[in-house]
Design an enzyme around this catalytic site. Structure first.
Site, PDB file in Angstrom:
ATOM      1  N   LYS A 114       0.829  -1.208   0.000  1.00  0.00           N
ATOM      2  CA  LYS A 114       0.000   0.000   0.000  1.00  0.00           C
ATOM      3  C   LYS A 114       0.867   1.264   0.000  1.00  0.00           C
ATOM      4  O   LYS A 114       0.476   2.281  -0.560  1.00  0.00           O
ATOM      5  CB  LYS A 114      -0.972  -0.002   1.178  1.00  0.00           C
ATOM      6  CG  LYS A 114      -2.045  -1.067   1.026  1.00  0.00           C
ATOM      7  CD  LYS A 114      -3.223  -0.854   1.937  1.00  0.00           C
ATOM      8  CE  LYS A 114      -4.293  -1.885   1.610  1.00  0.00           C
ATOM      9  NZ  LYS A 114      -5.434  -1.825   2.507  1.00  0.00           N
ATOM     10  N   LYS A 200      -5.345 -10.882  -5.330  1.00  0.00           N
ATOM     11  CA  LYS A 200      -6.513 -11.040  -4.443  1.00  0.00           C
ATOM     12  C   LYS A 200      -7.627 -10.052  -4.820  1.00  0.00           C
ATOM     13  O   LYS A 200      -7.344  -8.929  -5.244  1.00  0.00           O
ATOM     14  CB  LYS A 200      -6.067 -10.912  -2.988  1.00  0.00           C
ATOM     15  CG  LYS A 200      -6.526  -9.714  -2.248  1.00  0.00           C
ATOM     16  CD  LYS A 200      -6.135  -9.672  -0.794  1.00  0.00           C
ATOM     17  CE  LYS A 200      -6.294  -8.223  -0.354  1.00  0.00           C
ATOM     18  NZ  LYS A 200      -6.962  -7.920   0.835  1.00  0.00           N
ATOM     19  N   LYS A 203     -11.011  -4.355  -2.402  1.00  0.00           N
ATOM     20  CA  LYS A 203     -11.861  -3.167  -2.520  1.00  0.00           C
ATOM     21  C   LYS A 203     -11.126  -2.040  -3.241  1.00  0.00           C
ATOM     22  O   LYS A 203     -11.741  -1.191  -3.861  1.00  0.00           O
ATOM     23  CB  LYS A 203     -12.227  -2.645  -1.132  1.00  0.00           C
ATOM     24  CG  LYS A 203     -13.146  -3.531  -0.336  1.00  0.00           C
ATOM     25  CD  LYS A 203     -13.684  -2.736   0.856  1.00  0.00           C
ATOM     26  CE  LYS A 203     -13.921  -3.614   2.051  1.00  0.00           C
ATOM     27  NZ  LYS A 203     -12.930  -3.421   3.114  1.00  0.00           N
TER      28      LYS A 203
END
Ligand code: AQP
Length: 337
Positions: A114, A200, A203
């Site tokens: 991230k 994966k 969102k």
């Protein structure tokens, strides 16, 4: 409920919950809840570790709580509450920050992935995310934490923090914080993206086509499955590393149809994608329709949802404050007179 082992878990209100959140987490909570004393939290403090919209945070938080109820979380076994309603989460995070080595946090895969996306603007909160998660779990002295595979490393870090804290501040053989164990399902622990079977389902993927959201309409579900990535091979199979999309879509079909792996493998071994996709579409729609209907009913009764969260806050806070007081006393803090 007393005497039962305790479970803690949560979902962030960071966008639409998807099949990964459902099959990797929420559905497992529903399945095990009658055996445990459960605390299911909407982790809204985690939601601001990436950039967020203040104008939708509260609405998204309510929506996740409504999703919990719609998926079958039963208030006679479980407590539903909002993380920011219980200030002890933030306070314990500060205390645990001060005993957590920086390099433990820098090693976290989720932080590295991230942080890359945030570039030079990477916030301290993103680095500290796992300490907040440790605090969430430890405040409730949870025995088990049912999560998807992606959270396993954070659970290991939580255990390291417990050992370090108890070693530094507890008397021998009288631990203050309990060592939690992850509960990771065998199937569904890692639901993959519809547009890339090696990534994966997430969102934060910029492509809506990569995920099926729990609140998607039948048309959206049909469109996403129609356009999802496949391969040119006829006949579908599980567990072939060369065919990640086949494995992922068959797993979704298996989990949502309730059939066994063997039944699905036999049924689909000679199918072409053109035959399988409508079957999967129908199965997903049938599995999600009752959840969506219940979700609408809960969202239409704001007073009920508010009362659930009010009760949840009260129950959660009583336990959290007790743990926080023990931690502070062990660290040498005086209590207010
Ligand atoms: N693809 C997945 N497969 C299985 N389980 C998953 N979970 C998330 N994605 C998958 C599990 O869902 C729970 C709640 O996740 P979260 O809301 O904390 O969000 P996350 O882990 O950051 O995953 P998201 O939702 O996809 O967000 P981003 O885009 O940030 O990566 C957890 O138990 C998680 O394991």
């Amino acid at each position: 409920m007393s005497g039962r082992q305790r479970v803690f878990s949560g979902v962030q209100p960071t966008g639409n919950p998807h099949l990964g959140n459902y099959l990797g987490a929420i559905r497992n909570w529903v399945e095990i809840q009658s055996q445990f004393d459960n605390f299911f939290c909407v982790v809204d403090l985690h939601a601001i570790t990436v950039s967020h919209k203040p104008e939708t945070l509260a609405k998204d938080t309510y929506a996740i709580a409504a999703i919990y109820l719609a998926c079958g979380i039963d208030l006679s076994h479980s407590t539903i509450f909002v993380q920011s309603h219980v200030p002890a989460h933030s306070e314990l995070t500060w205390l645990l920050n001060c005993i957590t080595p920086l390099n433990w946090l820098e090693d976290m895969i989720q932080f590295k992935e991230k942080a890359l996306k945030q570039g030079e603007n990477v916030g301290v909160g993103l680095l500290d995310y796992p300490v907040l998660m440790a605090s969430d779990i430890l405040l409730y002295q949870a025995d088990k934490v049912p999560v998807g595979e992606d959270q396993k490393q954070h659970l290991e870090l939580t255990r390291d923090i417990v050992n370090r804290f108890n070693h530094q501040f507890a008397k021998p053989n009288q631990p203050i914080l309990k060592l939690p164990e992850p509960l990771i399902g065998k199937e569904g622990a890692r639901v993959m993206s519809l547009t890339d079977g090696t990534k994966k389902m997430s969102k934060s993927d910029p492509s809506e086509l990569s995920r099926i959201n729990l609140l998607d309409s039948p048309d959206e579900i049909a469109k996403k499955i129609k356009r999802c990535k496949t391969d040119p091979i006829r006949g579908l199979e599980f567990d072939n590393p060369e065919r990640p999309e086949s494995n992922n879509l068959l797993t979704l079909y298996m989990l949502l149809s309730g059939k066994t792996k063997e039944e699905v493998a036999n049924e689909c071994q000679d199918m072409g994608w053109g035959q399988f996709k409508p079957l999967l579409t129908q199965t997903v729609i049938e599995a999600l329709t009752p959840i969506q209907e219940k979700y609408q009913a809960v969202m239409n009764d704001k007073g009920y949802l508010e009362s659930v969260l009010r009760d949840g806050k009260q129950k959660a806070e009583a336990i959290a404050n007790q743990t926080l007081a023990q931690v502070k006393a062990a660290m040498g803090y005086s209590m207010p007179l």
